[in-house]
Design a protein around this motif. Structure first.
Motif, PDB file in Angstrom:
ATOM      1  N   HIS A 177       0.787  -1.389   0.006  1.00  0.00           N
ATOM      2  CA  HIS A 177      -0.097   0.044  -0.052  1.00  0.00           C
ATOM      3  C   HIS A 177       0.794   1.298   0.025  1.00  0.00           C
ATOM      4  N   GLN A 178       2.125   1.167   0.805  1.00  0.00           N
ATOM      5  CA  GLN A 178       2.808   2.249   0.691  1.00  0.00           C
ATOM      6  C   GLN A 178       3.361   2.795  -0.665  1.00  0.00           C
ATOM      7  N   GLN A 179       3.632   1.448  -1.225  1.00  0.00           N
ATOM      8  CA  GLN A 179       4.153   1.878  -2.823  1.00  0.00           C
ATOM      9  C   GLN A 179       3.015   2.578  -3.554  1.00  0.00           C
ATOM     10  N   LEU A 180       1.531   2.223  -3.416  1.00  0.00           N
ATOM     11  CA  LEU A 180       0.588   3.012  -4.119  1.00  0.00           C
ATOM     12  C   LEU A 180       0.690   4.414  -3.510  1.00  0.00           C
ATOM     13  N   VAL A 181       1.092   4.648  -2.411  1.00  0.00           N
ATOM     14  CA  VAL A 181       1.231   6.147  -2.073  1.00  0.00           C
ATOM     15  C   VAL A 181       2.104   6.753  -2.811  1.00  0.00           C
ATOM     16  N   GLU A 182       3.291   6.173  -2.810  1.00  0.00           N
ATOM     17  CA  GLU A 182       4.318   6.701  -3.772  1.00  0.00           C
ATOM     18  C   GLU A 182       4.001   6.852  -5.228  1.00  0.00           C
ATOM     19  N   ILE A 183       3.107   6.098  -5.651  1.00  0.00           N
ATOM     20  CA  ILE A 183       2.723   6.194  -7.206  1.00  0.00           C
ATOM     21  C   ILE A 183       1.773   7.368  -7.153  1.00  0.00           C
ATOM     22  N   SER A 184       0.830   7.621  -6.204  1.00  0.00           N
ATOM     23  CA  SER A 184      -0.054   8.745  -6.062  1.00  0.00           C
ATOM     24  C   SER A 184       0.754   9.861  -5.901  1.00  0.00           C
ATOM     25  N   LYS A 185       1.835   9.984  -5.504  1.00  0.00           N
ATOM     26  CA  LYS A 185       2.845  11.044  -5.288  1.00  0.00           C
ATOM     27  C   LYS A 185       3.524  11.360  -6.518  1.00  0.00           C
ATOM     28  N   ALA A 186       3.591  10.403  -7.411  1.00  0.00           N
ATOM     29  CA  ALA A 186       4.212  10.345  -8.621  1.00  0.00           C
ATOM     30  C   ALA A 186       3.060  11.381  -9.447  1.00  0.00           C
TER      31      ALA A 186
ATOM     32  N   SER B 159       9.690  -6.514  -2.135  1.00  0.00           N
ATOM     33  CA  SER B 159       9.165  -7.280  -0.938  1.00  0.00           C
ATOM     34  C   SER B 159       7.783  -7.080  -1.045  1.00  0.00           C
ATOM     35  N   LEU B 160       7.133  -7.612  -2.029  1.00  0.00           N
ATOM     36  CA  LEU B 160       5.804  -7.603  -2.063  1.00  0.00           C
ATOM     37  C   LEU B 160       5.211  -9.123  -2.076  1.00  0.00           C
ATOM     38  N   SER B 161       4.179  -9.381  -1.487  1.00  0.00           N
ATOM     39  CA  SER B 161       3.578 -10.867  -1.586  1.00  0.00           C
ATOM     40  C   SER B 161       3.053 -10.910  -3.052  1.00  0.00           C
ATOM     41  N   LYS B 162       2.617 -11.929  -3.269  1.00  0.00           N
ATOM     42  CA  LYS B 162       2.167 -12.270  -4.605  1.00  0.00           C
ATOM     43  C   LYS B 162       0.909 -11.484  -5.050  1.00  0.00           C
ATOM     44  N   LYS B 163       0.123 -11.519  -3.982  1.00  0.00           N
ATOM     45  CA  LYS B 163      -1.328 -10.657  -4.175  1.00  0.00           C
ATOM     46  C   LYS B 163      -1.119  -9.305  -4.433  1.00  0.00           C
ATOM     47  N   GLU B 164      -0.139  -8.808  -3.542  1.00  0.00           N
ATOM     48  CA  GLU B 164       0.286  -7.261  -3.625  1.00  0.00           C
ATOM     49  C   GLU B 164       0.974  -7.039  -4.911  1.00  0.00           C
ATOM     50  N   SER B 165       1.721  -7.982  -5.645  1.00  0.00           N
ATOM     51  CA  SER B 165       2.430  -7.870  -6.865  1.00  0.00           C
ATOM     52  C   SER B 165       1.316  -7.843  -7.984  1.00  0.00           C
ATOM     53  N   GLY B 166       0.118  -8.636  -7.855  1.00  0.00           N
ATOM     54  CA  GLY B 166      -0.791  -8.773  -8.598  1.00  0.00           C
ATOM     55  C   GLY B 166      -1.606  -7.316  -8.830  1.00  0.00           C
ATOM     56  N   ASN B 167      -1.774  -6.932  -7.629  1.00  0.00           N
ATOM     57  CA  ASN B 167      -2.282  -5.518  -7.567  1.00  0.00           C
ATOM     58  C   ASN B 167      -1.499  -4.271  -8.066  1.00  0.00           C
TER      59      ASN B 167
ATOM     60  N   GLY C  50      14.572 -15.615  -1.350  1.00  0.00           N
ATOM     61  CA  GLY C  50      13.229 -15.205  -0.839  1.00  0.00           C
ATOM     62  C   GLY C  50      13.264 -13.734  -1.326  1.00  0.00           C
ATOM     63  N   LEU C  51      12.103 -13.040  -0.980  1.00  0.00           N
ATOM     64  CA  LEU C  51      11.819 -11.861  -0.964  1.00  0.00           C
ATOM     65  C   LEU C  51      12.797 -10.823  -0.143  1.00  0.00           C
ATOM     66  N   VAL C  52      13.124  -9.583  -0.508  1.00  0.00           N
ATOM     67  CA  VAL C  52      13.641  -8.743   0.580  1.00  0.00           C
ATOM     68  C   VAL C  52      12.615  -8.589   1.830  1.00  0.00           C
ATOM     69  N   GLY C  53      13.331  -8.757   2.895  1.00  0.00           N
ATOM     70  CA  GLY C  53      12.784  -8.732   3.906  1.00  0.00           C
ATOM     71  C   GLY C  53      12.183 -10.072   4.522  1.00  0.00           C
ATOM     72  N   ALA C  54      12.746 -11.006   3.952  1.00  0.00           N
ATOM     73  CA  ALA C  54      12.218 -12.451   4.451  1.00  0.00           C
ATOM     74  C   ALA C  54      12.943 -12.864   5.445  1.00  0.00           C
ATOM     75  N   GLY C  55      14.087 -12.117   5.774  1.00  0.00           N
ATOM     76  CA  GLY C  55      14.784 -12.549   7.175  1.00  0.00           C
ATOM     77  C   GLY C  55      16.061 -13.247   6.849  1.00  0.00           C
ATOM     78  N   ARG C  56      16.535 -13.302   5.557  1.00  0.00           N
ATOM     79  CA  ARG C  56      17.727 -14.195   5.183  1.00  0.00           C
ATOM     80  C   ARG C  56      18.988 -13.430   5.735  1.00  0.00           C
TER      81      ARG C  56
END
Lengths: 501, 326
Positions: free
Chosen positions: A148-157, A173-181, A289-295
């Motif tokens: 959702h924060q990413q969408l705020v960034e896009i709104s900013k653009a 660092s997005l989940s599959k669903k968020e990526s789809g969105n 893994g994704l960024v932020g997965a704890g690796r």
């Protein structure tokens, strides 16, 4: 449907950094309403290219044309004025402010310096609608998920009337669903005539999304693919400049004795998640893994810089419970960290001083530095690691990323480790050094060292790992032996789907 | 000797020459002895704070520690304590003060500025309270007097003052520690990049604590030297602002407040420059009211020149590296 005149035309751009030629003679065009993906290995120059467009860096040579007119982009503000917005991999939002304030940050409508709050909140609502984010505009950004924060960034653009939106690794660092969105939003923006430059390591996404793909390699154009030409293999071939099989030719040997044994280890960032796995002598194990997965946090706990909060570790059968990195190093565990400049090196010091930094303790004579031994160690290491430096006294800051990484690895090899931990071992490194580092990993494994590496670069995991562990939200969601490794399988596990038993 | 130290040495010679030329009294034995003595005292403080500055920290409490040690020494003698034993106790106390600073900074993770600012206030307050804010004379303590403030006559009125011998011993040890031992190397590494040092297996907390201990210890030594030199102690004033002279000497001498840089010899010369300036302003006939302004300007000019030279060097290096590439 390329117009007669492209929206953006970049010609013969070049950019030098101390010790590195980041870009050389790069051309790029972008049409209105087009999704152009920019791909390339780590260090190929994608980020530099985008920072030039966004006004963060100024190019040393070359021209940028917008609508056929040459422009100078000297600052972020100027880029905004030209309608170019960059959405960084790490989002640039202020957590402590609400959505609307973030959207207008730096561009607040005001009357004589007094904020026009009414306009800020009303207009923000409009932008949120366009990106399909259904939240009150006074929600604190800290309370939003990363997607959702990413969408705020896009709104900013959108709020600065961006015509070109550059997205740098937006799904890392997005989940599959968020990526789809996000992909929905991108298609939507495209239909509104906005051009998107999309940077990603996920070739699967690139295939789905792109009208056109431009490939960079070592700071130069490596080729372009359009429409049906955009396939995984075609992209990889352009990225590495030869057939993949030649670039990564890891031939796994049967693993030896268990070197590292993790039993229900818990790290401070994910204190409730237990991690168990083994790494054997001679084995190269990758963690994807994704960024932020704890690796990174997992490696740091094994290395003792952020000690584990529970569970046990064993190194060659002996309990390993490092509370500091010194404990780990003394036991034969070393880490080449992700952030080379911050954690791997003392940049202001010479190659010699960096190489000897860990070994000094061992070679001291009642606290005194063994200067002759130090100089010899430095010379040997420079030769062995093929560090390209004029002399051992060169300040490491002035070396290229690849040579810096060789210094880091040289420092650790001088300690004769039993377990080598590597966090993003080839980030920001040219293809040549990259291959050398892969050879080195293989040589070390062949000599019986256990190698455990974390990588966000899919090709690296696919090409180098004898076995891959995939992490999601701190947990290991699956383990893939070499013959089952595929981008699809890794992404499934990385976005939280359990392995099919 | 590095470029910075050479530059500061040049500055010293320049000021020395100008003053010598403009006032014949400058070069007399008495004035020279004084100059050496006060320069040595400043340099000892400067070396102490240099260690802290190399770690990227700061110590603002030096002047108050000097005041505290000087006051307690006078008080203890008045109470009939054994003077020699008191000296050891006070040196022990300054070690403990440094240890506490170091622990608060590394373990509680407070900022060095805040910790030592509180120290500055606290030790000064304690000194004034314990002594009832009374000025105290130093009674004659056989042996210690000549140890801390004695002189070895050379020729004419010129003699070598005690603090110079202290400085020589301290400087040699400090330079050896910084340049020849693994801990000195670690200190420089951690000052440049604390995380990088930690990831290389260096116990950064311990080293930082050591730096604060060294600094406070040398402040304690300075306290005794100053007290015996002045032969009296004013609890509200002795040592006041000395931390600023010490920091100025360290910075002018080539320590960067960003950490990771420092040369002991540079600090000594810089301390001498600052002391020399105070002396020269008097002798050349400039209004003494301008003293602070001039010292401030000289230090500002010195560090500006240093920064500009560094930038040119960095630029040239980058150009060389890039030229070698293509």
């Amino acid at each position: 449907m390329p117009d007669a005149q492209p929206l953006l035309k970049i010609s013969a751009i070049g950019k030098q950094f101390p010790g590195v030629r980041a870009l050389h003679n790069v051309d790029l065009t972008l049409n209105q309403g087009e999704v152009l993906s920019l791909v390339g290995e780590n260090g190929a120059g994608k980020s530099t290219m985008m920072k030039i467009l966004a006004g963060v860096h100024t190019p040393d040579e070359g021209t940028i044309e917008l609508d056929g007119r040459a422009v100078q982009i000297g600052s972020v503000r100027e880029a905004q004025k030209h309608g170019i917005a960059l959405i960084h991999q790490e989002l640039n939002l202020s957590d402590n402010l609400d959505i609307a304030s973030n959207i207008f940050l730096g561009n607040e409508p005001h009357k004589y310096g007094v904020l026009d709050r009414k306009r800020i909140y009303e207009e923000s609502a409009g932008y949120l609608k366009r990106v399909g984010l259904d939240f009150p505009t006074d929600t604190l950004v800290a309370d939003l998920t990363i997607g959702h924060q990413q969408l705020v960034e896009i709104s900013k653009a959108l709020s600065v009337d961006a015509r070109i939106i550059i997205m740098d690794e937006p799904t890392s660092s997005l989940s599959k669903k968020e990526s789809g969105n996000l992909f929905e939003v991108i298609r939507d923006l495209k239909s509104q005539g906005i051009a998107i430059i999309y940077i990603s390591h996920r070739l699967g996404e690139v295939m789905d999304l792109s009208d056109r793909v431009a490939v960079l390699r070592d700071g130069e154009n490596a080729g372009e693919l359009v429409g049906d030409e955009i396939t995984h293999d075609a992209m990889v071939k352009l990225m590495v400049g030869r057939d993949v099989s030649q670039f990564y030719n890891r031939t796994a040997t049967p693993p030896g004795e268990v070197v590292l044994e993790l039993d229900r280890l818990r790290t401070p960032v994910h204190p409730t998640v237990e991690i168990s796995f083994n790494v054997c002598s001679g084995e190269i194990v990758g963690i994807a893994g994704l960024v932020g997965a704890g690796r990174t946090e997992l490696l740091q706990s094994i290395f003792g810089v952020t000690p584990a909060v529970g569970g046990t570790m064993k190194l060659e059968g002996k309990v390993l419970n490092p509370r500091t990195s010194l404990d780990a190093i003394d036991s034969g565990v070393v880490l080449a960290p992700e952030d080379r400049k911050r954690h791997g090196l003392v940049l202001e010091m010479s190659v010699r001083e960096n190489i000897s930094l860990a070994r000094l303790r061992q070679d001291q004579k009642v606290g005194m530095i063994d200067f002759r031994g130090e100089a010899e160690l430095a010379e040997e290491t420079i030769v062995k690691m093929n560090v390209k430096t004029p002399h051992a006294e060169q300040i490491t800051q002035y070396l290229s990323g690849g040579n810096q990484q060789k210094v880091v690895l040289g420092k650790w090899l001088a300690m004769n480790p039993r377990l080598l931990l590597l966090d993003e071992p080839t980030r920001g490194i040219d293809i040549g050094s990259k291959q050398e580092i892969y050879r080195l990993m293989e040589d070390l494994a062949a000599s019986g060292v256990a190698v455990l590496f974390v990588s966000s670069e899919m090709e690296e995991v696919l090409g180098m790992a004898d076995r891959a562990l995939v992490m999601h939200e701190g947990a290991i969601t699956g383990e893939l032996p070499r013959d089952q490794l595929s981008e699809e399988a890794i992404m499934q596990l990385a976005t939280g789907k359990k392995a099919a038993a | 000797m590095n470029k910075n130290t050479l530059g500061i040495l040049g500055l010293f010679i320049l000021i020395f020459g100008i003053t010598w030329a403009s006032n014949e009294n400058f070069a007399n034995g008495y004035n020279m002895t004084n100059l050496v003595k006060w320069s040595s005292l400043y340099a000892i403080m400067g070396i102490g704070v240099a260690f802290v500055i190399i770690t990227g920290g700061i110590d603002l409490s030096i002047g108050s520690v000097i005041g505290l040690v000087a006051a307690l020494m006078a008080l203890a003698i008045k109470q009939g304590w054994n003077p020699t034993l008191t000296v050891f106790l006070l040196l022990g106390l300054s070690l403990v003060i440094g240890l506490i600073h170091g622990l608060l900074i590394t373990k509680v993770k407070l900022q060095p500025f805040v910790v030592t600012l509180c120290g500055l206030l606290f030790y000064r307050g304690i000194s004034r309270w314990l002594t009832d804010n009374q000025t105290m004379q130093y009674p004659n303590t056989e042996g210690l007097d000549s140890f801390f403030s004695g002189k070895v006559g050379l020729f004419g009125q010129f003699s070598l003052p005690s603090p110079l011998f202290f400085l020589i011993v301290i400087a040699v040890l400090a330079a050896f520690f910084l340049n020849r031992t693994i801990w000195g190397r670690y200190l420089l590494a951690l000052g440049n990049n604390e995380d990088g040092a930690r990831y290389s297996g260096i116990q950064t907390d311990r080293l930082k604590i050591t730096a604060y201990v060294i600094c406070s210890f040398l402040a304690g030594v300075s306290g005794l030297l100053f007290a015996y030199e002045l032969d009296s102690v004013q609890p509200a004033q002795t040592g006041e602002f000395y931390e600023l002279y010490a920091i100025a000497a360290a910075v002018l001498g080539g320590c960067s407040l960003r950490g990771g840089q420092g040369a002991i010899f540079g600090v000594i010369i810089a301390a001498a420059v600052i002391r020399l300036l105070r002396n020269s302003i008097n002798l050349v006939g400039i209004s003494t009211h301008l003293e602070f302004a001039i010292i401030g300007l000289v230090i500002l000019g010195g560090v500006t020149a240093d920064e500009l030279i560094k930038r040119i060097v960095a630029k040239r290096r980058t150009a060389q590296v890039n030229a070698a590439k293509s």
